[in-house]
Design a protein around this motif. Structure first.
Motif, PDB file in Angstrom:
ATOM      1  N   ARG A   4      10.783   5.087  -9.584  1.00 28.40           N
ATOM      2  CA  ARG A   4      10.732   4.528  -8.221  1.00 28.40           C
ATOM      3  C   ARG A   4       9.879   3.264  -8.194  1.00 28.40           C
ATOM      4  N   VAL A   5       8.737   3.307  -8.853  1.00 27.51           N
ATOM      5  CA  VAL A   5       7.831   2.153  -8.839  1.00 27.51           C
ATOM      6  C   VAL A   5       8.464   0.960  -9.551  1.00 27.51           C
ATOM      7  N   THR A   6       9.015   1.188 -10.725  1.00 27.14           N
ATOM      8  CA  THR A   6       9.526   0.061 -11.506  1.00 27.14           C
ATOM      9  C   THR A   6      10.884  -0.442 -11.018  1.00 27.14           C
ATOM     10  N   ASP A   7      11.682   0.423 -10.405  1.00 26.71           N
ATOM     11  CA  ASP A   7      13.009  -0.004  -9.966  1.00 26.71           C
ATOM     12  C   ASP A   7      13.085  -0.398  -8.496  1.00 26.71           C
ATOM     13  N   ASP A   8      12.277   0.248  -7.663  1.00 29.36           N
ATOM     14  CA  ASP A   8      12.442   0.079  -6.217  1.00 29.36           C
ATOM     15  C   ASP A   8      11.355  -0.748  -5.540  1.00 29.36           C
ATOM     16  N   GLU A   9      10.206  -0.865  -6.156  1.00 31.03           N
ATOM     17  CA  GLU A   9       9.074  -1.506  -5.484  1.00 31.03           C
ATOM     18  C   GLU A   9       8.827  -2.916  -6.017  1.00 31.03           C
ATOM     19  N   ASP A  10       9.087  -3.922  -5.186  1.00 33.11           N
ATOM     20  CA  ASP A  10       8.752  -5.299  -5.536  1.00 33.11           C
ATOM     21  C   ASP A  10       7.333  -5.584  -5.082  1.00 33.11           C
ATOM     22  N   LEU A  11       6.670  -6.457  -5.797  1.00 30.71           N
ATOM     23  CA  LEU A  11       5.319  -6.838  -5.398  1.00 30.71           C
ATOM     24  C   LEU A  11       5.382  -7.849  -4.258  1.00 30.71           C
ATOM     25  N   ALA A  67       0.822  -1.222   0.000  1.00 32.54           N
ATOM     26  CA  ALA A  67       0.000   0.000   0.000  1.00 32.54           C
ATOM     27  C   ALA A  67       0.852   1.266   0.000  1.00 32.54           C
ATOM     28  N   LYS A  68       2.068   1.198   0.540  1.00 32.53           N
ATOM     29  CA  LYS A  68       2.924   2.389   0.575  1.00 32.53           C
ATOM     30  C   LYS A  68       3.346   2.841  -0.821  1.00 32.53           C
ATOM     31  N   ALA A  69       3.177   1.968  -1.827  1.00 29.71           N
ATOM     32  CA  ALA A  69       3.535   2.327  -3.206  1.00 29.71           C
ATOM     33  C   ALA A  69       2.426   3.099  -3.915  1.00 29.71           C
ATOM     34  N   ALA A  70       1.235   3.162  -3.321  1.00 30.24           N
ATOM     35  CA  ALA A  70       0.064   3.738  -3.999  1.00 30.24           C
ATOM     36  C   ALA A  70       0.301   5.168  -4.482  1.00 30.24           C
ATOM     37  N   ASN A  71       0.920   6.002  -3.664  1.00 31.29           N
ATOM     38  CA  ASN A  71       1.146   7.390  -4.070  1.00 31.29           C
ATOM     39  C   ASN A  71       2.032   7.465  -5.314  1.00 31.29           C
TER      40      ASN A  71
END
Length: 157
Positions: A134-141, A115-119
């Motif tokens: 940030r989303v594509t490089d840093d956030e894993d599902l 949920a912290k990735a939503a913004n």
């Protein structure tokens, strides 16, 4: 064959997963990355589906639909005959066309943004390049077992 289905939170509550572009380890991918182990090839296919999920969210938002801004990928084991080769320019080597619905009995796992990735997802689908990076490089599902589908339906409610 294992496929990775780009999805949204709404898809998790549907009766079945409808035909669409999906991603998998294909012969084309193996030809491009000879010698890579299956785990690496699976990660490439999964990442392609994750990126596609973001494009799906952006298209839905652009059409005026309200979206829950988290990327979702659903992994399933299906018979290869439920897919078809995708033709065209700029087609990823992982891309296949799902030609039949996938039932929940074929799903093996769910993968959803924290949920912290939503913004950042909201900003990325709005065209913010830094947020997209940030989303594509840093956030894993995050991984969810199929038994947690009910919890995810509630979450995306």
């Amino acid at each position: 064959m294992r496929i990775y289905i780009p999805a949204t939170g709404v898809d998790i509550g549907r009766d079945a997963l409808l035909p669409r572009t999906v991603h998998a380890v294909t012969d084309e991918l193996r030809d491009l990355l000879p010698g890579d182990v299956e785990e690496v090839l699976e990660a490439v296919a999964m990442n392609a589906a994750t990126d596609e999920s973001l494009r799906v969210l952006a298209a839905l938002a652009a059409s005026g639909e309200t979206v829950y801004p988290l990327r979702v990928v659903i992994a399933a084991e299906i018979e290869e005959k439920k897919t078809a080769h995708v033709e065209g320019e700029d087609i990823l080597p992982t891309a296949l066309q799902l030609v039949e619905p996938v039932g929940w009995e074929d799903v093996v796992s769910f993968h959803v943004d924290d949920a912290k990735a939503a913004n950042d997802v909201v900003l990325a689908i709005g065209g913010d390049a830094a947020a997209l990076e940030r989303v594509t490089d840093d956030e894993d599902l995050m991984w969810f077992d199929v038994e947690e589908r009910g919890r995810l339906i509630e979450y995306f409610g």
